[in-house]
Write an enzyme that holds these catalytic residues in place. Structure first.
Site, PDB file in Angstrom:
ATOM      1  N   HIS B 264       0.831  -1.212   0.000  1.00  0.00           N
ATOM      2  CA  HIS B 264       0.000   0.000   0.000  1.00  0.00           C
ATOM      3  C   HIS B 264       0.867   1.264   0.000  1.00  0.00           C
ATOM      4  O   HIS B 264       0.736   2.121  -0.869  1.00  0.00           O
ATOM      5  CB  HIS B 264      -0.914  -0.020   1.240  1.00  0.00           C
ATOM      6  CG  HIS B 264      -1.781   1.187   1.387  1.00  0.00           C
ATOM      7  ND1 HIS B 264      -3.098   1.206   1.016  1.00  0.00           N
ATOM      8  CD2 HIS B 264      -1.521   2.437   1.856  1.00  0.00           C
ATOM      9  CE1 HIS B 264      -3.617   2.413   1.250  1.00  0.00           C
ATOM     10  NE2 HIS B 264      -2.671   3.171   1.768  1.00  0.00           N
ATOM     11  N   GLU B 265       1.766   1.332   0.970  1.00  0.00           N
ATOM     12  CA  GLU B 265       2.620   2.530   1.055  1.00  0.00           C
ATOM     13  C   GLU B 265       3.533   2.607  -0.163  1.00  0.00           C
ATOM     14  O   GLU B 265       3.858   3.693  -0.642  1.00  0.00           O
ATOM     15  CB  GLU B 265       3.431   2.530   2.362  1.00  0.00           C
ATOM     16  CG  GLU B 265       2.603   2.429   3.654  1.00  0.00           C
ATOM     17  CD  GLU B 265       1.520   3.501   3.802  1.00  0.00           C
ATOM     18  OE1 GLU B 265       1.670   4.582   3.213  1.00  0.00           O
ATOM     19  OE2 GLU B 265       0.512   3.232   4.488  1.00  0.00           O
ATOM     20  N   HIS B 268       1.794   4.533  -2.819  1.00  0.00           N
ATOM     21  CA  HIS B 268       1.942   5.980  -2.603  1.00  0.00           C
ATOM     22  C   HIS B 268       3.329   6.442  -3.064  1.00  0.00           C
ATOM     23  O   HIS B 268       3.476   7.471  -3.714  1.00  0.00           O
ATOM     24  CB  HIS B 268       1.802   6.312  -1.113  1.00  0.00           C
ATOM     25  CG  HIS B 268       0.394   6.277  -0.587  1.00  0.00           C
ATOM     26  ND1 HIS B 268      -0.620   7.018  -1.129  1.00  0.00           N
ATOM     27  CD2 HIS B 268      -0.158   5.595   0.457  1.00  0.00           C
ATOM     28  CE1 HIS B 268      -1.752   6.805  -0.449  1.00  0.00           C
ATOM     29  NE2 HIS B 268      -1.495   5.933   0.532  1.00  0.00           N
ATOM     30  N   GLU B 294      -4.883   7.557  -2.917  1.00  0.00           N
ATOM     31  CA  GLU B 294      -5.423   6.269  -2.457  1.00  0.00           C
ATOM     32  C   GLU B 294      -5.745   5.358  -3.641  1.00  0.00           C
ATOM     33  O   GLU B 294      -5.690   4.133  -3.514  1.00  0.00           O
ATOM     34  CB  GLU B 294      -6.669   6.483  -1.587  1.00  0.00           C
ATOM     35  CG  GLU B 294      -6.356   7.068  -0.214  1.00  0.00           C
ATOM     36  CD  GLU B 294      -5.586   6.118   0.696  1.00  0.00           C
ATOM     37  OE1 GLU B 294      -5.982   4.953   0.837  1.00  0.00           O
ATOM     38  OE2 GLU B 294      -4.571   6.550   1.278  1.00  0.00           O
TER      39      GLU B 294
END
Lengths: 501, 501
Positions: B264-265, B268, B294
């Protein structure tokens, strides 16, 4: 401006300066610890913006007016505010006497020099770096002449790092060291070597990390205000007395390296963490000088850390963390391994005994460079000759010789002597402390807190309130005497290597 | 001021602002990762000084004159400079319309609210926090009225986090989600549960750390400009496109937690790292909004990371790092464990399917609070009723209910919807990408680079050049349609839980 307003303003201005120092310090710390490899340029951009703003505060009209107001009322000021005004005035005077073009040109030169030095060291090519030595020394003489035309330029730079230190004082000091230490090193070299095999077997790094935590606990370091992380070359940095960072570097087959690095940096940290709260967020709220700082770090690393008492204290901890490695070992064996002495080429790897001889080489060279007795081109030959004379070693190349340290490429002429001075201060601090309690009994009984209490009361809490030489004389109750140091070394190494002291 | 000068100045001003953002960002990052526990107050002092200086740059006369000059010449500007002037003008207008006293009072309120919320959550005591909800909402309405009196105040705050988003758009969006997802969750809940025992056995943390490195490599994250460290609640921060930091949190008996947190990170991070170089050091040099951000992080975490193809890609790596734990497991079993779905109480622990229902609860509450239909005192009952309605769960206490998130105490009303919007954007991005190549074949063959190339060309490189909704429409070649998302979820969960889609 009224005195009351000036007092409020100097407080606010210092808080601002310290905030910028915090941010810039954190950026540098991050660069040396967690930052990704490709981020230096970006960090440089940010540091440039912040340092310009910080320079603006330090030299701006508000600072000038505030400091002038304080100085006009010097007689009405309390000791702390008077010293703050004095320190700020000294900084201001320097900054105002150096034209901004010179400041910019110097920064540019140092940046270039650093890059050239890195390459020169890698390629073992002193010739490419020599012109930078020449230019930096010239610049340093120019700056000294601008700021303190009445002073010997080398004295000016010594004083920058250790307020009150002069070439003459250094000469007396190093002559005493040379007289005693050079023959002592010869005796050690002629004696049978101690066994340090313990330091060459693998110690797993996760357990070395646990050891670091235990060492910091033994030393009474407040972990709520001090962390440890890893880096290439260990250092300590403080953003204020409330936020101190130490670093280390783990080597699997040299566990003593990180162990003593943690104790050394821990000594620096204790000093910063224990400055009086009243001095926090002022220019006096930190250790007073490199020399006094090294007196604390080397006191913990060598005098305490490399003592028989500390080996006894540490031994059961090592047995618990490294049961296999410590099998069949003894506290005394640990003590001997920690004190192996051997003339060597690299300052940062030198042992307690030979360390100051490395410094002496650098002092001799700096002194002669600033006096114009030698030029940049002469340095490798001079370096090698001095290493032979003091340490008895042959320097095989510039990489392991004159190019080994980053200091000169960074413009830090006049900085080296404080390392040796710090070591010597430490020995006299020990002597003074021993008049009041049994220091090594305290170590052995896990009562380092006693030592910390003493150091806090006599040194740490004062931050930069007194000049370093002044502070040391207060502690000693007498002028500084390097004989404490040479006697300490003679006694210690005679006992370890089994000859008559 | 001439146009040429204004162009040079806006560049210099933005570089300064970004330097301050870098320093402040690093201070916060440090606070969440390496800093000792007792250093928050000191960090607060420093942040206050830097944010005051940064505010001065953002609102100072030089900025005003520069932006006004650029706007006067809007027709002569290139696309990038015109958008910079537009963004800066928007910021300036906001800052100038909010009196500095309000700004200071708001900051104070938020600081207090944060402290009260922490205690309230700990003590499960909503009543003590309710007055702060009321005051913050009032303040938000006041600010909205000052800056955009023509707008619905909730619209103003939605637009702050997701430029162009409105309550009406949210209502259409969430209605579509509610219609499809609520019954889908019921079907899943009624089906036999998948086996996720893999996620409850111990995975040693040192090997989990190695897994993080491998995941970052699989994703094509440039480690020269991106590191990973650990923290309590994982996040990503960027100081510029050249310096990005991701964080994770390791749990020994829940290895999927850190695994998907890293993915997830990492999503980003990829977005930030791949903004075009030309936009670096400008206000456009970063991801455009929370929602689009997101869409990238959840695309990687859920659509890619929780796919059967990624399970196949990952499986041999897991077997190598965790041979014991993976014994007797299969890629399909890993896929199932990664997609276990179950209505639950805590948003941050929710699975892909139920996540947006948690967001919907928050949107409903925010909407009604801003419309004056409910008051702060009504929130716990409303919260619990909505959880029952959407997720079918009974909320046992405020700690696991209305007090669970920090957003409202931090004044982030209008922020939550972008989480759900991002998930839905991701599904439409997938559909668009699949028209050009076989996305999951690329994943299975370790060719995530193909996906990255596509995202770089269509999204990442533009930074904040286009408004978020505008950018998404460019990508989709059509207005945003949440059916892509609900269809994706229906198909995926029907297959996993074995019912008819």
């Amino acid at each position: 401006m009224e005195l009351q307003e000036a007092k409020a303003r100097i407080d606010a201005l210092q808080r601002k300066e310290i905030a910028y120092n915090h941010a810039m310090g954190l950026l540098s710390y991050d660069g040396a610890t967690g930052a990704p490899a490709g981020t230096a340029a970006n960090r440089g951009e940010t540091l440039a913006v912040l340092s310009e703003a910080s320079y603006g505060i330090a030299t701006g009209p508000e600072m000038i007016e505030t400091v002038e107001t304080l100085l006009r009322h010097a007689d009405e000021l309390d000791e702390v505010t008077r010293r703050i005004a004095e320190v700020k005035n000294k900084d201001l005077t320097e900054l105002r006497k150096i034209p901004v073009e010179d400041y910019v040109a110097y920064t540019k030169l140092i940046n270039e020099a650093d890059a050239v030095w890195h390459k020169a060291k890698e390629n073992n090519d002193y010739a490419s770096f020599a012109p930078y030595i020449a230019r930096i020394v010239e610049f340093h003489k120019k700056i000294a002449a601008l700021v303190s035309p009445e002073k010997d330029p080398y004295d000016y730079w010594l004083d920058r790092f250790e307020e009150g230190l002069t070439r003459e004082k250094c000469e007396v000091f190093f002559a005493a060291l040379r007289r005693e230490i050079v023959p002592l090193v010869k005796k050690v070299t002629a004696s049978p070597q101690v066994d340090d095999s313990l330091n060459h077997i693998p110690f797993p790094i996760p357990e070395q990390e646990k050891l670091s935590d235990e060492l910091m606990a033994l030393m009474g370091i407040d972990r709520d205000h001090c962390t440890i992380s890893t880096t290439e070359h260990p250092f300590t940095t403080e953003f204020s007395k409330y936020d101190v960072r130490i670093t280390t570097h783990y080597h699997e087959t040299s566990f003593l390296s990180s162990l003593f690095s943690v104790v050394h940096e821990g000594g620096h940290a204790l000093y910063e963490l224990n400055v009086a709260d009243e001095l926090a967020y002022t220019c006096l709220g930190r250790g007073v000088s490199m020399g006094v700082h090294e007196s604390q770090s080397r006191f913990f690393e060598n005098i305490i850390g490399r003592s028989e008492a500390f080996a006894a204290l540490l031994f059961p901890i090592l047995e618990r963390l490294f049961p296999e490695q410590m099998k069949g070992r003894t506290p005394h064996g640990l003590y001997l391994a920690a004190n192996k002495s051997e003339p060597s080429l690299i300052r940062t790897e030198a042992d307690e005994l030979t360390y100051s001889l490395h410094i002496m080489v650098r002092f001799e060279i700096e002194k002669r460079l600033f006096a114009g007795e030698v030029t940049a081109a002469d340095l490798p030959a001079l370096w090698n000759a001095l290493y032979k004379e003091y340490l008895g070693v042959d320097v095989p190349d510039a990489r392991r010789g004159v190019l080994q340290d980053s200091h000169w490429s960074g413009g830090m002429f006049g900085y080296f002597p404080s390392y040796a001075l710090g070591s010597a201060y430490g020995a006299e601090i020990l002597a003074r402390m021993e008049r009041e309690f049994d220091v090594f009994a305290a170590v052995e009984h896990n009562e380092i807190a006693k030592i910390n209490d003493w150091l806090r009361e006599h040194i740490w809490k004062f931050g930069s309130l007194y000049k370093p030489g002044e502070l040391m004389e207060k502690v000693f109750g007498a002028p500084f005497d390097p004989a404490y140091y040479t006697n300490y070394l003679k006694k210690k190494y005679a006992s370890i290597y089994g000859f008559e002291a």
